[in-house]
Write a protein that holds these residues in place. Structure first.
Motif, PDB file in Angstrom:
ATOM      1  N   ALA A 233      51.041  86.415 -62.131  1.00  0.00           N
ATOM      2  CA  ALA A 233      50.970  85.626 -63.359  1.00  0.00           C
ATOM      3  C   ALA A 233      52.183  84.727 -63.571  1.00  0.00           C
ATOM      4  CB  ALA A 233      50.823  86.561 -64.566  1.00  0.00           C
ATOM      5  N   ASP A 280      51.286  82.944 -66.929  1.00  0.00           N
ATOM      6  CA  ASP A 280      49.918  83.120 -67.413  1.00  0.00           C
ATOM      7  C   ASP A 280      49.899  84.255 -68.433  1.00  0.00           C
ATOM      8  OD1 ASP A 280      48.940  81.124 -65.780  1.00  0.00           O
ATOM      9  OD2 ASP A 280      48.485  82.495 -64.129  1.00  0.00           O
ATOM     10  N   LEU A 281      49.417  83.950 -69.628  1.00  0.00           N
ATOM     11  CA  LEU A 281      49.365  84.936 -70.706  1.00  0.00           C
ATOM     12  C   LEU A 281      47.970  85.507 -70.899  1.00  0.00           C
ATOM     13  CD1 LEU A 281      51.577  82.980 -73.277  1.00  0.00           C
ATOM     14  CD2 LEU A 281      52.293  84.745 -71.658  1.00  0.00           C
ATOM     15  N   GLY A 282      47.030  84.979 -70.156  1.00  0.00           N
ATOM     16  CA  GLY A 282      45.646  85.419 -70.248  1.00  0.00           C
ATOM     17  C   GLY A 282      44.790  84.493 -69.422  1.00  0.00           C
ATOM     18  N   PRO A 283      43.503  84.749 -69.343  1.00  0.00           N
ATOM     19  CA  PRO A 283      42.624  83.899 -68.516  1.00  0.00           C
ATOM     20  C   PRO A 283      42.563  82.463 -69.001  1.00  0.00           C
ATOM     21  CG  PRO A 283      41.342  85.445 -69.852  1.00  0.00           C
ATOM     22  CD  PRO A 283      42.768  85.866 -69.969  1.00  0.00           C
ATOM     23  N   ASP A 284      42.829  82.223 -70.286  1.00  0.00           N
ATOM     24  CA  ASP A 284      42.727  80.868 -70.832  1.00  0.00           C
ATOM     25  C   ASP A 284      43.993  80.433 -71.567  1.00  0.00           C
ATOM     26  OD1 ASP A 284      39.984  80.483 -70.047  1.00  0.00           O
ATOM     27  OD2 ASP A 284      39.443  81.883 -71.652  1.00  0.00           O
ATOM     28  N   ARG A 286      48.400  79.861 -70.973  1.00  0.00           N
ATOM     29  CA  ARG A 286      49.632  79.958 -70.199  1.00  0.00           C
ATOM     30  C   ARG A 286      50.742  79.188 -70.888  1.00  0.00           C
ATOM     31  NH1 ARG A 286      49.544  76.335 -64.677  1.00  0.00           N
ATOM     32  NH2 ARG A 286      49.055  74.293 -65.608  1.00  0.00           N
ATOM     33  N   ALA A 349      45.966  75.973 -73.387  1.00  0.00           N
ATOM     34  CA  ALA A 349      44.936  76.962 -73.715  1.00  0.00           C
ATOM     35  C   ALA A 349      43.558  76.325 -73.647  1.00  0.00           C
ATOM     36  CB  ALA A 349      45.172  77.534 -75.115  1.00  0.00           C
TER      37      ALA A 349
END
Length: 698
Positions: A233, A280-284, A286, A349
């Motif tokens: 990530a 990356d903080l999640g799939p959608d 960063r 996002a």
């Protein structure tokens, strides 16, 4: 860095907002671009029109620097602004170089001071492609992006590689040499590039008056760039470049600069560095945090003895006059320090139909320019100031339905040079009513704060007398509003052999910055004052037609019309009862065009023909007190490339050879002698040039 031929292939196709591929096939509309929105988009789906100068073209035609490459984009051109030192700017939409922003991988590391000579110093060995967006872009990039942005995208290696290049050019009886070397090592968690580049170009006198038109240059660039992924990530990117250039124009190159009749000598060292962390903080979602810096040190000489005989054996020699001239000339040295720091944190996002971007930027620049004598004794501080800007921005790319997207953006900036906050809105629409047609419409804004610009540090020479630039008290920010409407059409007829692209644009500037006529101060020195000149506007259109005749022969032709003018006549000369005023921007041609053809004659040999047309323009001659209308210019280039495969692993040695400016069209009324006006220079930057370049990829 880059050679004219490359630029040519580039130009006509980049015009179409498509990248020119190495093979004579349709340009790849699926190429990924980032400059217009700061997020990756395919070229055809980018909501903001983006022109590309692609890597394959750069390698085939081998332009040495950014200025060479940009020359063949419509509504974009390079322009030399000094007959002595050849300081060069990039014009977009007919506006001078100070109206656009040069980015290095999306970062504004080319400051106004560094840009004086910077467009010829960017290391081409590291360039993957160049993206150009025309029109106001301050909502994403802050102050300076009024006419557009030029974004130099660095190479990201996909495998271990070594690239080497050697280039020899012969022009006006002299030869210049260029070489570069890049080594790339890839790992499972990243890569590292190490690179070096050097160039040596002699001074060249084109009109045999003993004074150079092309400056002597010695340039060395070294650096490293790498990425490391410590986890799935996280990505850390680091970049460092060091550039050292020694440049001199004028006469008497065998003497110290202060003993020449005219000399402009610039010794500059620039360090640039960047560190960026992407998380990356999640799939959608960063986050990206970036810090970048630039440190420039420059020792310069602008001046000389003037029209004084220096040979004791010559008739007219006057020892007292020479001693007086030397006493003045030895005090015309300068030293410039430019320190720039930049920080940014942004979030990207995706939420349903929305692609969101927002962030905060902070930049600070400190400039000191001092006068010195030949012994490096400080005489005076000419410029000393620090400027900082804090900005916050948001952008939403909203998918309204299949083939329809709306782009909304806004930015707030607080500059230390201004008392109020600057708001920069943006709105755009992308539509594809059919698979073959894309429509774009954009409204954008830009601004320039009254800080230190390139022309403040580069000192023009009239005779041997330096001309300084000062800001008028209370100088207000210059603001711009831009509207652009365009289309890309890719009909399926004849298997997509035809492409047609066009764009019309209009830019309104308020409180336009304007350099007034040359004036004489109480101490006898010369200066120009930058003032707010009311309003001005730029209206124009461009169109490109491409056609694939066969699978081995491609051609395209493009044209642009640009009308840049002030609302009211501006005085450009006021001396001895002669007053000259003009509504048109100087050195801004209304008509331009580019064309190119690529023919893959055999699997191992390419032929390339390119043409560039530059229409007449108005140019000021301060020595004569006249505004002249230049001739138009049609420059032709012809090159060939022979490919030599090495093994069957993609390794190759390419030999490119040819003639640039085949018919040697250029300015013919060059100023001559020690009293010349060094600013009176225009048109093609190089005479007829023979060249050969060897590129090796292993």
């Amino acid at each position: 860095m880059m050679n004219l031929a490359a630029a040519m292939v580039t130009a006509a196709t980049a015009l179409t907002a498509t990248a020119v591929d190495a093979e004579p096939q349709a340009a790849p509309d699926g190429a990924i671009v980032v400059t217009g929105t700061r997020t990756p988009r395919s070229l055809r789906e980018a909501p903001v029109r983006t022109d590309i100068i692609g890597p394959a073209v750069l390698e085939r035609a081998a332009p040495r620097n950014l200025a060479d490459a940009i020359d063949f984009l419509p509504a974009a051109r390079s322009e030399s602004n000094c007959q002595n030192c050849n300081t060069t700017e990039i014009q977009l939409l007919g506006l001078p170089g100070a109206y656009n922003q040069i980015l290095l991988d999306g970062l504004p590391l080319m400051t106004g001071v560094a840009a004086v000579y910077g467009v010829e110093q960017i290391p081409a060995v590291l360039v993957d492609r160049i993206e150009v967006v025309k029109g106001g872009a301050s909502v994403l990039y802050g102050p300076g992006a009024v006419a557009g942005v030029v974004n130099v995208i660095p190479l990201r290696p996909e495998r271990d590689t070594i690239r080497a290049a050697m280039d020899v050019q012969h022009l006006a009886g002299r030869s210049s040499v260029f070489g570069s070397l890049l080594g790339a090592k890839t790992f499972s968690t990243g890569f590292i590039n190490l690179f070096a580049q050097a160039e040596h170009s002699p001074a060249i006198d084109l009109n045999d008056d003993g004074y150079s038109e092309l400056a002597r240059r010695k340039l060395v660039t070294v650096g490293a760039r790498g990425e490391w992924r410590p986890g799935d990530a996280t990505t850390v990117a680091v970049d460092y470049q060091f550039t050292s250039e020694r440049r001199r124009g004028g006469n008497a190159f065998d003497r110290a600069a202060y003993l020449a009749n005219i000399a402009e000598q610039i010794d500059s060292d620039v360090h640039r560095g960047t560190i960026s962390v992407t998380q990356d903080l999640g799939p959608d979602l960063r986050a990206i945090a970036t810090y970048a810096l630039s440190r420039l040190k420059r020792r310069s000489f602008y001046g000389g003895l003037g029209d004084v005989e220096t040979d004791p054996g010559a008739s007219g020699f006057d020892a007292a006059a020479l001693a007086e001239a030397v006493a003045i000339s030895r005090r015309q040295y300068g030293r410039t320090h430019d320190s720039f720091d930049y920080g940014e944190v942004r979030l990207e996002a995706s939420a349903g139909a929305h692609s969101l971007l927002g962030g905060v930027q902070y930049r600070r620049e400190s400039v000191t320019d001092r006068a010195e004598d030949v012994d490096r004794t400080r005489l005076a501080t000419l410029v000393s100031g620090s400027f900082d800007t804090l900005g916050a921005f948001v952008r939403d790319e909203w998918t309204l339905g299949t083939g329809l997207r709306l782009i909304l953006g806004a930015r707030l900036d607080k500059s230390s040079a201004l008392s109020s906050v600057i708001a920069s809105p943006r709105i755009g629409l992308w539509a594809s009513p059919s698979p073959s047609l894309v429509l774009r419409a954009n409204y954008s804004t830009g601004y320039r704060a009254p800080e230190v610009f390139s022309e403040d540090i580069h000192v023009a020479i009239l005779g041997a007398a330096p001309i300084r630039v000062v800001n008028a008290p209370g100088l207000a920010a210059e603001r711009a509003d831009s509207v652009a409407i365009g289309f890309d059409w890719r009909p399926t007829w004849n298997d997509g052999a035809v492409t047609l692209d066009g764009q019309a644009y209009f830019t309104r500037l308020r409180d336009t910055f304007f350099l007034g006529a040359v004036e004489t101060a109480n101490d006898g020195s010369l200066f120009q004052t930058r003032v707010n000149a009311g309003g001005s506007r730029v209206a124009g259109a461009e169109m490109t037609l491409g056609y694939r005749f066969t699978s081995t022969l491609n051609a395209s032709v493009g044209a642009a019309y640009i009308d840049a003018r002030y609302d009211d006549p501006q005085v450009v000369f006021d001396e001895a009862g002669t007053v000259l005023a003009t509504r048109r921007y100087l050195k801004s041609p209304r008509l331009s065009g580019v064309g190119q053809a690529v023919w893959r004659m055999t699997p191992s040999f390419d032929a390339f023909l390119a043409a560039r047309y530059t229409g007449p323009m108005r140019v000021l001659n301060n020595r004569l007190g006249a505004v002249r209308r230049s001739n138009d210019f049609l420059v032709l280039d012809l090159t060939g490339t022979r490919h030599f495969p090495v093994g069957d692993t993609g390794r190759e040695v390419d030999v490119t050879f040819g003639i640039k400016n085949l018919t040697d069209v250029r300015q013919r009324d060059l100023e001559s002698g020690p009293e010349r006006d060094s600013d009176y220079v225009y048109g093609p930057r190089q005479p007829r040039t023979l060249f050969v370049r060897i590129n090796a990829h292993f």
